[in-house]
Write an enzyme that holds these catalytic residues in place. Structure first.
Site, PDB file in Angstrom:
ATOM      1  N   HIS A 217      65.106  34.746  40.038  1.00 51.28           N
ATOM      2  CA  HIS A 217      64.070  35.085  39.063  1.00 51.28           C
ATOM      3  C   HIS A 217      63.749  33.879  38.174  1.00 51.28           C
ATOM      4  CE1 HIS A 217      64.775  39.735  39.327  1.00 51.28           C
ATOM      5  NE2 HIS A 217      64.446  39.180  40.470  1.00 51.28           N
TER       6      HIS A 217
ATOM      7  N   GLU B 206      64.005  33.222  34.989  1.00 51.29           N
ATOM      8  CA  GLU B 206      65.009  32.759  34.023  1.00 51.29           C
ATOM      9  C   GLU B 206      66.049  31.870  34.688  1.00 51.29           C
ATOM     10  OE1 GLU B 206      63.968  37.075  32.784  1.00 51.29           O
ATOM     11  OE2 GLU B 206      63.919  35.811  34.578  1.00 51.29           O
TER      12      GLU B 206
ATOM     13  N   CYS C  31      65.669  41.125  33.380  1.00 49.30           N
ATOM     14  CA  CYS C  31      66.296  42.245  34.083  1.00 49.30           C
ATOM     15  C   CYS C  31      67.786  42.290  33.766  1.00 49.30           C
ATOM     16  CB  CYS C  31      66.066  42.138  35.587  1.00 49.30           C
ATOM     17  SG  CYS C  31      66.895  40.749  36.379  1.00 49.30           S
TER      18      CYS C  31
ATOM     19  N   ALA D 153      30.420  43.558  49.162  1.00 52.98           N
ATOM     20  CA  ALA D 153      29.328  42.654  48.849  1.00 52.98           C
ATOM     21  C   ALA D 153      28.032  43.439  48.975  1.00 52.98           C
ATOM     22  CB  ALA D 153      29.333  41.462  49.804  1.00 52.98           C
TER      23      ALA D 153
ATOM     24  N   SER E  89      24.338  42.369  58.135  1.00 52.90           N
ATOM     25  CA  SER E  89      24.921  42.065  56.823  1.00 52.90           C
ATOM     26  C   SER E  89      25.451  40.632  56.719  1.00 52.90           C
ATOM     27  CB  SER E  89      26.063  43.043  56.516  1.00 52.90           C
ATOM     28  OG  SER E  89      27.082  42.946  57.485  1.00 52.90           O
TER      29      SER E  89
ATOM     30  N   LEU F 279      40.417  39.016  59.585  1.00 45.10           N
ATOM     31  CA  LEU F 279      41.199  39.563  58.471  1.00 45.10           C
ATOM     32  C   LEU F 279      42.315  38.614  58.019  1.00 45.10           C
ATOM     33  CD1 LEU F 279      41.441  43.349  59.472  1.00 45.10           C
ATOM     34  CD2 LEU F 279      39.697  42.168  58.108  1.00 45.10           C
TER      35      LEU F 279
ATOM     36  N   THR G 219      31.828  54.280  54.579  1.00 40.83           N
ATOM     37  CA  THR G 219      32.613  55.491  54.823  1.00 40.83           C
ATOM     38  C   THR G 219      34.009  55.366  54.224  1.00 40.83           C
ATOM     39  OG1 THR G 219      31.392  55.974  56.855  1.00 40.83           O
ATOM     40  CG2 THR G 219      33.538  57.022  56.592  1.00 40.83           C
TER      41      THR G 219
ATOM     42  N   SER H  39      35.526  57.248  50.756  1.00 40.12           N
ATOM     43  CA  SER H  39      36.738  58.071  50.809  1.00 40.12           C
ATOM     44  C   SER H  39      37.709  57.686  49.702  1.00 40.12           C
ATOM     45  CB  SER H  39      37.416  57.938  52.173  1.00 40.12           C
ATOM     46  OG  SER H  39      36.595  58.451  53.197  1.00 40.12           O
TER      47      SER H  39
END
Length: 340
Positions: A44, A46, A69, A145, A159, A195, A277, A281
């Site tokens: 972490h 720290e 933590c 977009a 598009s 993707l 679609t 949803s």
């Protein structure tokens, strides 16, 4: 604290379910160490800051963006390291709402001076982390977009491209910041997207998640070459043909069940790039935290491809949002909205 916050912001997108945290150690008015949490399961902030000190941290102050933590997880508690190092005072900006964390009390009991110094910007920064802890699902960002008159595409479905290069580059950066990216079967079949996160210097591509329904995957689709194993939710057993390449999960899946399933897989942030679609949803079922709207200065005219496909018959039924941020990207606008 501002320096610690900047360090935390630099690691957004690489800490998994853990929050991004920054820490700075100051002694006699001089910075002697600094650190950030660099990844899930890694030390972490720290501990990173203590390890970087160029002189003994005994008697120094530590500034941390989030309450240290005090429990064992993937790493030992940070309170333990702070006490052992002889830190005199701890300043933290945001209180950790995780019930496992009681760092403030543990440090006080050990004789360390502790101060919670609230910061509105830092509290806002950690809000998504606390939301997914509370909801038990990933934080969901919906992205789309649109033209100036609110259309996702021309009436014939064209598009490419609505927005300019700066906006498209920003989308890849947003992908890099999320654990997973989701599209529907229609987008997969129509666009054959990669993707991936394609940004200068590399970037971490999110896990692809496909709501395939009864559609069928086919050989040669770009998703099959993704650097990470795609997760496919489908009602069509024929897609099991691709189970060596993809994680194919057959069933009648609801959005709630999919989000719970992804969260159980360690996915804490989800970027949704589906068509109307899929977006409808998520909005209708209130399963989102942010909406990123990239608006181009173009008018498409009459088109079926609107952002929200539900028929609204009264003002009481409208979807009310809160505008969080506005950014100009070339000739386009990036509008960030949250729930009102």
């Amino acid at each position: 604290m501002n320096m610690a916050f900047e360090m935390a912001r630099m690691t957004v997108g690489q800490t998994g379910k853990n929050p991004a945290v920054g820490a700075v150690i100051v002694k006699a008015g001089k910075v002697i160490g600094m650190g950030a949490h660099l990844g899930y399961g890694k030390p972490h902030a720290e501990r990173q800051a203590l390890a970087s000190c160029n002189e003994s941290p005994q008697g120094a102050d530590i500034y941390v963006t989030l309450e240290p933590c005090s429990h064992y997880g993937k790493t030992p508690p940070c309170t333990e390291a702070i006490i052992e190092a002889g830190i005199s005072r701890v300043f933290y900006a945001s209180k950790d709402l995780n019930p496992k964390v009681s760092g403030h009390k543990v440090l006080l009991d050990a004789g360390v001076q502790v101060a919670h110094t609230p910061d509105t910007a830092i509290d806002r920064f950690y809000a998504p982390f606390f939301r997914h802890l509370e909801s038990g699902r990933p934080n969901v960002t919906l992205k789309c977009a649109v033209s100036l008159d609110g259309k996702l595409a021309l009436d014939d479905g064209t598009s490419t491209w609505i927005t300019g290069e700066a906006a498209r580059t920003d989308v890849h950066y947003e992908r890099h910041l999320h654990d997973a990216i989701l599209v529907g079967g229609g987008t997969l079949m129509h666009d054959d997207p990669k993707l991936t996160a394609r940004i200068e210097g590399g970037g971490d591509s999110p896990v692809p998640v496909i709501l395939l329904g009864r559609e069928k995957l086919s050989d040669g689709q770009k998703i099959l070459d993704h650097p990470k194993r795609p997760i496919i939710y489908t009602a069509n057993e024929a897609n099991l043909k691709y189970d060596e390449t993809c994680d194919v999960r057959v069933g009648e899946w609801t959005l709630d069940a999919i989000l719970a399933d992804l969260y159980a897989e360690g996915i804490s942030s989800l970027f949704v790039e589906g068509g109307a679609t899929v977006l409808t949803s998520f909005i209708k079922q209130q399963l989102y935290d942010r909406i990123l709207l990239y608006v181009a200065p173009k008018i498409f005219g009459e088109s079926r491809h609107a952002l929200y496909k539900e028929q609204i018959s009264s003002m009481e039924e409208i979807v009310q949002l809160e505008l969080i941020d506005v950014e100009k990207l070339g000739s386009d606008l990036k509008l960030t909205y949250g729930k009102a």
